[in-house]
Design an enzyme around this catalytic site. Structure first.
Site, short mmCIF file in Angstrom:
data_model
loop_
_atom_site.label_atom_id
_atom_site.label_comp_id
_atom_site.label_asym_id
_atom_site.label_seq_id
_atom_site.Cartn_x
_atom_site.Cartn_y
_atom_site.Cartn_z
N LYS A 22 20.50 24.44 -6.40
CA LYS A 22 20.27 23.37 -5.42
C LYS A 22 18.79 23.28 -5.07
O LYS A 22 18.20 22.20 -5.05
CB LYS A 22 21.09 23.65 -4.15
CG LYS A 22 20.67 22.85 -2.94
CD LYS A 22 21.51 23.13 -1.71
CE LYS A 22 21.06 24.28 -0.85
NZ LYS A 22 19.86 24.03 -0.01
N ASN A 23 18.18 24.44 -4.79
CA ASN A 23 16.81 24.42 -4.29
C ASN A 23 15.77 24.21 -5.39
O ASN A 23 14.59 24.04 -5.09
CB ASN A 23 16.53 25.69 -3.47
CG ASN A 23 17.30 25.68 -2.15
OD1 ASN A 23 17.85 24.65 -1.76
ND2 ASN A 23 17.35 26.82 -1.47
N CYS A 116 16.71 22.90 13.16
CA CYS A 116 18.08 22.98 12.65
C CYS A 116 18.67 24.32 13.11
O CYS A 116 18.00 25.09 13.81
CB CYS A 116 18.12 22.83 11.14
SG CYS A 116 17.45 24.23 10.27
N ARG A 121 11.56 25.48 12.07
CA ARG A 121 11.16 25.04 10.75
C ARG A 121 10.07 23.96 10.76
O ARG A 121 10.31 22.81 10.35
CB ARG A 121 12.38 24.60 9.94
CG ARG A 121 13.45 25.69 9.90
CD ARG A 121 14.62 25.34 9.05
NE ARG A 121 14.32 25.41 7.63
CZ ARG A 121 15.15 25.01 6.69
NH1 ARG A 121 16.32 24.52 7.01
NH2 ARG A 121 14.82 25.10 5.43
N ASP A 309 18.42 33.60 2.30
CA ASP A 309 19.62 32.81 2.04
C ASP A 309 20.83 33.67 1.65
O ASP A 309 21.93 33.15 1.46
CB ASP A 309 19.35 31.77 0.93
CG ASP A 309 18.38 30.70 1.40
OD1 ASP A 309 18.20 30.55 2.62
OD2 ASP A 309 17.79 30.02 0.54
N ARG A 401 27.46 21.41 1.65
CA ARG A 401 26.07 21.02 1.40
C ARG A 401 25.49 21.79 0.22
O ARG A 401 24.62 21.28 -0.48
CB ARG A 401 25.21 21.32 2.63
CG ARG A 401 25.55 20.48 3.83
CD ARG A 401 24.62 20.76 4.95
NE ARG A 401 23.23 20.53 4.52
CZ ARG A 401 22.19 20.53 5.32
NH1 ARG A 401 22.35 20.74 6.59
NH2 ARG A 401 20.99 20.31 4.85
N1 EPU Z 1 6.93 27.55 7.90
C1 EPU Z 1 5.92 27.22 8.78
N2 EPU Z 1 5.23 26.07 8.57
C2 EPU Z 1 5.46 25.25 7.51
C3 EPU Z 1 6.48 25.60 6.60
C4 EPU Z 1 7.21 26.76 6.83
O1 EPU Z 1 5.68 27.94 9.76
O2 EPU Z 1 4.79 24.22 7.37
C5 EPU Z 1 7.72 28.78 8.13
C6 EPU Z 1 9.21 28.51 8.28
O3 EPU Z 1 9.54 28.15 9.61
C7 EPU Z 1 9.80 29.83 7.84
C8 EPU Z 1 8.87 30.27 6.73
O4 EPU Z 1 7.65 29.55 6.94
O5 EPU Z 1 9.69 30.77 8.89
C9 EPU Z 1 9.36 29.98 5.32
O6 EPU Z 1 9.90 28.67 5.23
P1 EPU Z 1 9.82 27.81 3.89
O7 EPU Z 1 8.85 26.70 4.10
O8 EPU Z 1 9.60 28.70 2.74
O9 EPU Z 1 11.28 27.19 3.85
P2 EPU Z 1 11.68 25.81 3.19
O10 EPU Z 1 10.78 25.56 2.05
O11 EPU Z 1 11.79 24.76 4.24
C10 EPU Z 1 13.33 26.79 1.42
C11 EPU Z 1 14.79 26.66 1.12
C12 EPU Z 1 15.61 27.36 2.19
C13 EPU Z 1 15.19 28.83 2.24
C14 EPU Z 1 13.67 28.93 2.48
C15 EPU Z 1 13.16 30.34 2.44
C16 EPU Z 1 14.92 24.57 -0.09
C17 EPU Z 1 15.42 23.18 -0.15
N3 EPU Z 1 15.16 25.25 1.02
O12 EPU Z 1 13.14 26.14 2.68
O13 EPU Z 1 16.97 27.28 1.77
O14 EPU Z 1 15.88 29.49 3.25
O15 EPU Z 1 12.97 28.16 1.48
O16 EPU Z 1 13.41 30.92 1.21
O17 EPU Z 1 14.37 25.06 -1.05
C18 EPU Z 1 19.31 27.18 2.01
O18 EPU Z 1 19.39 26.88 0.81
O19 EPU Z 1 20.31 27.52 2.71
C19 EPU Z 1 18.00 27.16 2.66
C20 EPU Z 1 17.84 27.08 3.99
#
Ligand code: EPU
Length: 422
Positions: A22-23, A116, A121, A309, A401
């Site tokens: 998915k990701n 969320c 996030r 995850d 989802r």
């Molecule tokens: N963060 C910030 N600022 C930003 C972006 C992120 O502070 O601009 C923080 C976040 O709040 C978090 C950390 O950095 O504490 C890491 O977040 P990341 O940006 O890596 O998360 P994401 O890219 O939004 C993806 C996955 C998530 C998974 C996370 C961490 C996708 C679509 N989603 O989210 O997947 O938990 O990386 O590995 O790729 C899931 O599949 O259930 C899911 C939530």
């Protein structure tokens, strides 16, 4: 609204197939906006989140069809680079259109994702990254508006680390904005997750020039244009890990197909600590376990550390360990909505800040429980398969989802899960 009724305890046996990730699929669908024409993902999983992004891409002007040979994305016309609140609020990952639309259209307006169930996030690092490439950003009624300068985006060196380490979708966005920028972009503290590497490999197959793939230093030489592609995504390591826990928690033996163990070294390490044997077998792996569950401490970290995850699913497993474990969440310190629900099933979990002290109990007992987010609901399904009695999980739309018909696939290997509309 659908619920699951889960009879337990059950014993599983046989083989189960893991779907495409998915990701990986979500940002790769967005990447296909970069190359006008028809691109195809043969193994895109059929999930609610993927359908949300399909709707979003169609609202931009793309045409999306799910054909027998895969998900077709025709991005010949992209005439409305606006990520509407109504779609983005359903799925935060919609933010992955920011980078590619900025590169392709020179301007993008996308709703600011809200919080969320797993935390605030923020997207500040995404914005910092595209700003460094020259974009001007302002906020307008809850929308982020990003505009490339008249001469286009320009490569530079960007540090993308944040308070919780690297960012997956932030790295994806900056990489997608940079592939057609002028000159060379260097992303330092890039996310190293296999899904980020998958996106980079896909972009290279489309004509991009990215090196350092899989490392925290990505070097991107801007190219003039990308071409459409047919690209198969990697297997979903989080779904694989969820099925591995299913085998362990029911003390069963399962063959898990389409799973790359080299993406799961931290996970297999924790399984071995717990006493679960995981071996490579037939392009996937075999998991065999007949207990007892040994306690293990788990700390989530960016890749190659233990994935957030899979934190909830492992907590369900450790709740029946012979001894105490500590689970520490370092990515989303509030991602513990499953704790109170697992306690309703007679687990003994105590939250202390970003830690949960897991005191192992001899057995879990069925109860009505509420799913709160995707991975928390997976943990409740796993606990339900091990608990005595019939567990009822409410709000299973959360699990839909990210897992395709999970009840049918688990039932095929021996689970007893009924989906009911109430
Ligand atoms: N963060 C910030 N600022 C930003 C972006 C992120 O502070 O601009 C923080 C976040 O709040 C978090 C950390 O950095 O504490 C890491 O977040 P990341 O940006 O890596 O998360 P994401 O890219 O939004 C993806 C996955 C998530 C998974 C996370 C961490 C996708 C679509 N989603 O989210 O997947 O938990 O990386 O590995 O790729 C899931 O599949 O259930 C899911 C939530």
């Amino acid at each position: 609204m659908d619920i699951f009724e889960i009879d337990g305890p059950v014993h599983l046996s046989g083989a189960i197939d893991v779907t495409g990730s998915k990701n990986s699929t979500l940002p790769i669908m967005a990447a296909m906006l970069l190359a006008p024409g028809i691109s195809v993902i043969p193994n895109a999983p059929d999930l609610a989140d993927i359908r949300s992004l399909e709707t979003l891409l169609e609202s931009l002007g793309a045409k999306v069809h799910r054909n027998p040979d895969g998900l077709h994305i025709n991005s010949t016309v992209i005439d409305n680079p606006v990520g509407a609140y109504e779609i983005v609020r359903k799925m935060r990952a919609s933010i992955c259109i920011l980078g590619p639309l900025l590169a392709r259209c020179g301007r993008v307006k996308v709703s600011m994702p809200g919080g969320c169930a797993i935390g605030d996030r923020p997207v500040d690092i995404h914005l910092r990254g595209v700003k460094a490439l020259g974009a001007k950003i302002h906020l307008e009624n809850g929308y982020i508006v990003a505009e490339a300068p008249a001469g286009g985006l320009a490569g530079t060196q960007i540090f993308l680390g944040g308070p919780f380490g690297s960012t997956v979708l932030g790295t994806d966005n900056v990489m997608m904005a940079a592939v057609t920028a002028k000159g060379t972009t260097i992303i330092e503290s890039a996310a190293c997750e296999p899904e980020v590497a998958d996106l980079a490999n896909c972009l290279n197959a489309m004509g991009a020039k990215i090196s350092g793939i899989g490392s925290p230093r990505l070097v991107i030489e801007g190219v003039k244009e990308l071409k459409p592609i047919t690209y198969s995504v990697i297997g979903d390591r989080i779904e694989a890990g969820t099925f591995m826990v299913a085998a362990a928690i029911t003390r069963s033996k399962l063959q898990i197909n389409n799973c790359q163990l080299d993406h799961m070294l931290a996970v297999t390490d924790r399984f071995r600590q717990i006493g679960v044997a995981v071996e490579t077998s037939n392009g996937g792996c075999e998991v065999a376990f007949d207990g007892p569950i040994r306690p293990a401490d788990i700390t989530t970290q960016p890749y190659p550390g233990f994935p957030t995850d899979l934190q909830a699913q492992f907590m369900a497993l450790l709740s029946m360990a012979k001894g105490n474990s500590v689970v520490t969440e370092k990515i989303y310190p509030d991602r513990f909505m499953h704790v109170a629900e697992l306690n309703r099933m007679a687990a003994s979990l105590r939250k202390e800040g970003p830690n949960v002290i897991v005191a192992g109990v001899d057995k879990l007992v069925a109860a009505p429980v509420m799913a709160s987010d995707l991975r928390a609901s997976a943990a409740l399904v796993l606990a339900g398969m091990a608990a005595e009695g019939t567990t009822v999980v409410q709000r299973v739309y959360h699990i839909d989802r990210g897992y395709h018909r999970i009840e049918e696939r688990l039932n095929a290997v021996g689970a007893k899960i009924r989906r009911k509309s109430v």
